[in-house]
Design an enzyme around this catalytic site. Structure first.
Site, PDB file in Angstrom:
ATOM      1  N   LYS A 154       0.845  -1.203   0.000  1.00 22.25           N
ATOM      2  CA  LYS A 154       0.000   0.000   0.000  1.00 22.25           C
ATOM      3  C   LYS A 154       0.880   1.253   0.000  1.00 22.25           C
ATOM      4  O   LYS A 154       0.612   2.215  -0.728  1.00 22.25           O
ATOM      5  CB  LYS A 154      -0.945  -0.018   1.215  1.00 22.25           C
ATOM      6  CG  LYS A 154      -2.051  -1.065   1.059  1.00 22.25           C
ATOM      7  CD  LYS A 154      -2.781  -1.408   2.354  1.00 22.25           C
ATOM      8  CE  LYS A 154      -3.753  -2.556   2.136  1.00 22.25           C
ATOM      9  NZ  LYS A 154      -4.376  -3.055   3.356  1.00 22.25           N
ATOM     10  N   GLN A 165      -4.136  -1.676   9.748  1.00 17.56           N
ATOM     11  CA  GLN A 165      -4.097  -2.999   9.116  1.00 17.56           C
ATOM     12  C   GLN A 165      -4.680  -4.049  10.059  1.00 17.56           C
ATOM     13  O   GLN A 165      -4.264  -4.172  11.205  1.00 17.56           O
ATOM     14  CB  GLN A 165      -2.644  -3.344   8.743  1.00 17.56           C
ATOM     15  CG  GLN A 165      -2.505  -4.650   7.987  1.00 17.56           C
ATOM     16  CD  GLN A 165      -3.176  -4.636   6.618  1.00 17.56           C
ATOM     17  OE1 GLN A 165      -3.076  -3.673   5.867  1.00 17.56           O
ATOM     18  NE2 GLN A 165      -3.878  -5.707   6.287  1.00 17.56           N
ATOM     19  N   ASP A 195     -11.018   2.880   4.484  1.00 27.92           N
ATOM     20  CA  ASP A 195     -11.448   1.492   4.313  1.00 27.92           C
ATOM     21  C   ASP A 195     -12.975   1.402   4.245  1.00 27.92           C
ATOM     22  O   ASP A 195     -13.524   0.414   3.777  1.00 27.92           O
ATOM     23  CB  ASP A 195     -10.957   0.641   5.500  1.00 27.92           C
ATOM     24  CG  ASP A 195      -9.667  -0.115   5.186  1.00 27.92           C
ATOM     25  OD1 ASP A 195      -9.379  -0.333   3.992  1.00 27.92           O
ATOM     26  OD2 ASP A 195      -8.957  -0.485   6.140  1.00 27.92           O
TER      27      ASP A 195
END
Ligand code: NDP
Length: 297
Positions: A52, A96, A119
């Site tokens: 990412k 994460q 997200d």
């Protein structure tokens, strides 16, 4: 001829358009920033985070990284999130998952400022998605929607079957497919581990999205003639390779491609789209927070 969708190519084309959006932001003095937070020693999580960060660097998004020891108190993680919430250079925050057992995942997701929640897992953003007013569509299902569009597969009026009901893939996928909006309007069935006669359901699908995390468990006999098959699964199986394993999807690609009209491979299908849609949400977040109109693809 079965159309094998190239997720890398679709992803590249979206990233090109995002580069134009970033030019617009830069012109207004804004550099979009994504913060990644890692509280895990799991090598897979470390790899995802570094992929990412690399994708951000390649596109001109500033990546900020915070790492915590896996045995640090939960409060340390909330402290880092608070700091990032308050930092005007940070437009998107991604913690994460999974976090260690002593940290409550829900509390973490709720601690992220919803306008920085790229997200799309904060309840406010989930609610907006369900209500048909999405701010950040969760990256993987949004990527699937973009892949369908790239293949000229319009879900409108079609029978879609989603296998899996997780909060990150199955549920938001269902929510996107049922929306009365472009990329939606499908008659959607969601299957899970308690579903009876799974094969009967999957065979009835015009569009089948497999997201169960079961290696190659959907084979050609479970797929209707000419169906569009999107394989979200990423599973490690032992193999005679340098690493000792290989990645396979939830779909048995070789038998499925005999029946499917359109199919995604693993790797190279949904995977690259997930990261691209994270970049998309970060650019969108920067536009919202800095009040700059960006023409998102
Ligand atoms: P979860 O384990 O959270 O959810 C799996 C879902 O599949 C559950 O709803 C489960 O049902 C259902 N399921 C499991 N076994 C069966 C079965 N035999 N029949 C029907 N349904 C079943 O997984 P995720 O949603 O997080 O991920 C799914 C897959 O997608 C994984 O392989 C993951 O690695 C991959 N993934 C890939 C991404 C990408 O970018 N390509 C991104 C995210 C995930 P129940 O709810 O009843 O337990």
């Amino acid at each position: 001829m079965t159309n094998v969708l190239d997720g890398n190519a679709v992803s590249e084309s979206i990233r090109d358009d995002l580069a134009d959006c970033i030019d617009t932001l830069t012109h207004e003095g804004v550099t979009p920033g994504l913060a990644t937070v890692l509280m895990s020693e799991d090598p897979a999580s470390e790899t995802y985070v570094s992929m990412k960060q690399q994708a951000c660097d390649d596109l001109g998004i500033e990546s900020i990284h915070r790492e915590l020891d896996a045995d640090a108190p939960a409060g340390d993680l909330y402290g880092v999130v608070d700091e990032l919430n308050a930092d005007p250079a940070v437009h998107g925050i991604l913690v994460q998952m999974p976090v260690p057992d002593h940290v409550d995942e829900r509390t973490v997701l709720r601690s992220i400022d919803p306008v920085k929640d790229v997200d799309g897992f904060h309840p406010e953003n989930v609610g907006r998605l369900v209500a048909g007013d999405a701010r950040f569509k969760p990256c993987t299902p949004h990527g699937v929607q973009k892949l369908l569009a790239a293949a000229d597969v319009d879900p409108e009026g079609k029978d879609a079957v989603v296998v899996g009901r997780s909060d990150i893939v199955g549920k938001p996928m269902m929510n996107l497919l049922i929306q009365k909006a472009p990329g939606g309007n499908a008659t959607t069935t969601v299957c899970h581990s308690r579903t009876r006669d799974l094969a009967e359901k999957t065979r009835s699908a015009d569009i089948l999205v497999a997201a169960a995390g079961r290696p190659q468990f959907i084979d050609g006999s479970m797929i209707g003639e000419g169906a569009t098959v999107i394989d979200v699964g990423v599973n490690r199986v032992d193999a005679d390779t340098e690493k000792g394993y290989e990645l396979v999807g939830d779909v048995d690609f070789e038998s499925a491609r005999e029946t499917a009209g359109v199919i995604t491979p693993v790797p190279g299908g949904v995977g690259p789209m997930t990261i691209t849609m994270l970049l998309y949400n970060t650019v969108k977040a920067a536009g919202i927070q800095e009040d700059v109109a960006v023409d998102l693809p």
